[in-house]
Design an enzyme around this catalytic site. Structure first.
Site, PDB file in Angstrom:
ATOM      1  N   ARG A   1       0.840  -1.205   0.000  1.00  0.00           N
ATOM      2  CA  ARG A   1       0.000   0.000   0.000  1.00  0.00           C
ATOM      3  C   ARG A   1       0.874   1.254   0.000  1.00  0.00           C
ATOM      4  NH1 ARG A   1      -3.868  -3.183   3.419  1.00  0.00           N
ATOM      5  NH2 ARG A   1      -2.568  -3.050   5.265  1.00  0.00           N
TER       6      ARG A   1
ATOM      7  N   CYS B   1      -4.083 -12.827  -4.541  1.00  0.00           N
ATOM      8  CA  CYS B   1      -3.833 -13.520  -3.270  1.00  0.00           C
ATOM      9  C   CYS B   1      -4.234 -14.989  -3.367  1.00  0.00           C
ATOM     10  CB  CYS B   1      -4.550 -12.821  -2.119  1.00  0.00           C
ATOM     11  SG  CYS B   1      -6.322 -12.736  -2.356  1.00  0.00           S
TER      12      CYS B   1
ATOM     13  N   PHE C   1     -10.800  -2.491  -5.492  1.00  0.00           N
ATOM     14  CA  PHE C   1     -11.228  -3.445  -4.445  1.00  0.00           C
ATOM     15  C   PHE C   1     -10.733  -2.851  -3.122  1.00  0.00           C
ATOM     16  CE2 PHE C   1     -10.551  -5.715  -8.391  1.00  0.00           C
ATOM     17  CZ  PHE C   1     -11.609  -6.613  -8.488  1.00  0.00           C
TER      18      PHE C   1
HETATM   19  N1  SAH Z   1      -7.021  -3.608  -0.953  1.00  0.00           N
HETATM   20  C1  SAH Z   1      -7.660  -3.917   0.301  1.00  0.00           C
HETATM   21  C2  SAH Z   1      -8.039  -5.371   0.431  1.00  0.00           C
HETATM   22  C3  SAH Z   1      -8.953  -5.875  -0.672  1.00  0.00           C
HETATM   23  S1  SAH Z   1      -9.694  -7.395  -0.289  1.00  0.00           S
HETATM   24  C4  SAH Z   1      -6.751  -3.494   1.449  1.00  0.00           C
HETATM   25  O1  SAH Z   1      -5.584  -3.125   1.213  1.00  0.00           O
HETATM   26  O2  SAH Z   1      -7.189  -3.525   2.579  1.00  0.00           O
HETATM   27  C5  SAH Z   1     -10.772  -7.603  -1.623  1.00  0.00           C
HETATM   28  C6  SAH Z   1     -12.006  -6.730  -1.580  1.00  0.00           C
HETATM   29  O3  SAH Z   1     -12.717  -6.931  -2.801  1.00  0.00           O
HETATM   30  C7  SAH Z   1     -13.002  -7.046  -0.469  1.00  0.00           C
HETATM   31  O4  SAH Z   1     -13.227  -5.879   0.283  1.00  0.00           O
HETATM   32  C8  SAH Z   1     -14.286  -7.453  -1.211  1.00  0.00           C
HETATM   33  O5  SAH Z   1     -15.460  -6.946  -0.583  1.00  0.00           O
HETATM   34  C9  SAH Z   1     -14.108  -6.810  -2.549  1.00  0.00           C
HETATM   35  N2  SAH Z   1     -14.764  -7.445  -3.697  1.00  0.00           N
HETATM   36  C10 SAH Z   1     -15.015  -8.748  -3.931  1.00  0.00           C
HETATM   37  N3  SAH Z   1     -15.553  -8.927  -5.156  1.00  0.00           N
HETATM   38  C11 SAH Z   1     -15.624  -7.696  -5.721  1.00  0.00           C
HETATM   39  C12 SAH Z   1     -16.072  -7.221  -6.984  1.00  0.00           C
HETATM   40  N4  SAH Z   1     -16.531  -8.053  -7.925  1.00  0.00           N
HETATM   41  N5  SAH Z   1     -15.994  -5.895  -7.243  1.00  0.00           N
HETATM   42  C13 SAH Z   1     -15.521  -5.034  -6.309  1.00  0.00           C
HETATM   43  N6  SAH Z   1     -15.098  -5.437  -5.089  1.00  0.00           N
HETATM   44  C14 SAH Z   1     -15.142  -6.746  -4.810  1.00  0.00           C
END
Ligand code: SAH
Length: 415
Positions: free
Chosen positions: A231, A358, A247
């Site tokens: 990040r 992941c 996401f």
């Molecule tokens: N980048 C974040 C972690 C992401 S985890 C961090 O650094 O904390 C993945 C995320 O994708 C989750 O919050 C989940 O709710 C979301 N997600 C799952 N499927 C999705 C989709 N089709 N479109 C958008 N978000 C999605």
């Protein structure tokens, strides 16, 4: 309070001694991975069991020729029949071993500077810390643990006081991962295991940003600690750019891009309303106003931006696990390809793509070739600038490569 599964007294005594109560004999030609120190003995490798171990008991792993290979913990209910804990024939798998490994894992995180009282870190990462089936995350004064092995669930009465002594937490909660309790025969429900629950979110600090963590309902154990450094590093590439974080969960990449990267504006999306509520609260907590959060499916949102002819200087893709099983890899690769292609189409020349996976079943090489395919199909020149993994508090065990799962590629779309 959740009651950990507790064995009758005489069984506790046996388990506490750490001596093997039975011998698990390997099939012919199956010993090699275990001489090679891989810790998972699958049911398919086992020829027979001499003795009648109960689940959670310590057993010796014996090669076809009768020689000792290793010592571990037995579970008849799991496909991982034995989780190996030591290759030393005179070492007992007892409380001393657990305490020593917890200590060593904890002091290593301290040496990384991850012991600030307001900080958060993964203190124990399962096989990578010699504690197969146990994950311990610290969020300021609380611990969130994941128990992925029956043997660890049975040892909770011993592990909890050790964790208390080591970290002096205010409370310890347990979070279970979907499907894991069933596949291991663990009877544990999410909830408080020791101490008290926080009144509301637990606040932690990471790279100068504060986050509220929902210990009871947040995803995973509450936060994606593995992405801590990614990040922050991704933000270095975002100066003066319009950024998409597709996401966003609780906002980590987006807030770093805004604060440390001085991105001009960030559009952050997640499909989960709960995640967005956390993310908005975190933006407010840090006084960051140039991040806009919206609910949406990443594929749809990227399509929509493309249809409107929008362009961005940076796109961050940190999707959930697309491949939960090995058989799902092909389908997952198609999803990664589509997602990354949509993202590259939105990037202006010189734009930055931060692309993560992941899924442990997707290898670093698979992921790289996915990017190759995207470059070829979009006819854009893509430079790979950094190939990163999880932060150092999520080590990879060289003899259990299943502990490597996170890929984070930072790329530049040249023209
Ligand atoms: N980048 C974040 C972690 C992401 S985890 C961090 O650094 O904390 C993945 C995320 O994708 C989750 O919050 C989940 O709710 C979301 N997600 C799952 N499927 C999705 C989709 N089709 N479109 C958008 N978000 C999605």
């Amino acid at each position: 309070m959740v009651e950990p599964s507790v064995a009758p007294d005489h069984r506790i005594a046996e388990v506490a001694s750490g001596l093997a109560v039975a011998r698990v004999i390997l099939r012919p030609r199956k010993a090699r991975p275990f001489y090679g120190r891989h810790p998972w003995v699958l049911d398919t490798a086992v020829a027979q069991v001499d003795g009648s171990p109960a689940d959670g008991d310590v057993v010796d792993l014996i090669a076809e020729n009768g020689k000792f290979v290793a010592r571990g913990v037995y579970n008849s209910q799991s496909r991982i029949r034995v989780r190996l804990m030591t290759w030393n024939p005179v070492q007992a798998v007892n409380d001393d071993l657990l305490r020593n490994r917890l200590r060593s894992a904890g002091s290593f995180r301290g040496s990384l500077g991850l012991d600030a009282p307001e900080g958060a870190a993964r203190l124990v990462f399962s096989e990578a810390d010699g504690l197969s089936g146990l994950i311990v995350d610290r969020y300021a004064q609380w611990l969130a643990i994941q128990v992925n092995a029956l043997g660890m669930a049975m040892r909770l009465p011993a592990l909890l006081p050790m964790l208390v002594e080591l970290t002096h937490p205010r409370g310890i909660v347990v979070r279970t991962e979907k499907g894991v309790p069933q596949s291991e025969g663990i009877e544990l429900r999410d909830g408080l295991l020791w101490g008290e629950l926080p009144d509301g979110p637990v606040f932690v600090e990471e790279h100068g940003l504060r986050y509220g963590i929902d210990l009871a309902e947040g995803q995973k154990t509450g936060f994606y600690l593995d992405q801590r450094d990614n990040r922050r590093v991704a933000a270095n590439y975002m100066h003066g750019r319009r950024v998409l974080d597709m996401f966003c969960y609780s906002g980590g990449f987006a807030l770093n891009a805004a604060k440390h990267g001085s991105a001009t504006d960030v559009h952050a999306y997640d499909s989960s309303a709960k995640a967005l509520a956390l993310a908005k609260a975190n933006a407010e907590l840090n006084g960051i106003a140039n991040v806009k959060f919206e609910q949406g499916d990443a594929f749809d949102v990227l399509d929509r931006h493309a249809q409107r002819g929008h362009k961005f200087g940076g796109v961050i893709l940190d999707p959930p696990k697309f491949a939960r099983k090995r058989q799902a890899v092909e389908e997952a690769m198609r999803a990664y390809h589509r997602l990354n292609r949509l993202a590259v189409d939105l990037l202006e020349p010189g734009g930055i793509l931060v692309s993560c996976s992941c899924s442990g079943h997707v290898t670093r090489e698979d992921f790289m070739y996915m990017l190759v395919g995207v470059a070829q199909q979009t006819k854009r020149d893509i430079q790979i600038l950094e190939q990163r993994g999880a932060a150092a508090d999520h080590p990879v065990s060289a003899t259990c490569l299943e502990t490597e799962y996170l890929k984070c590629f930072i790329c530049r779309v040249v023209s």
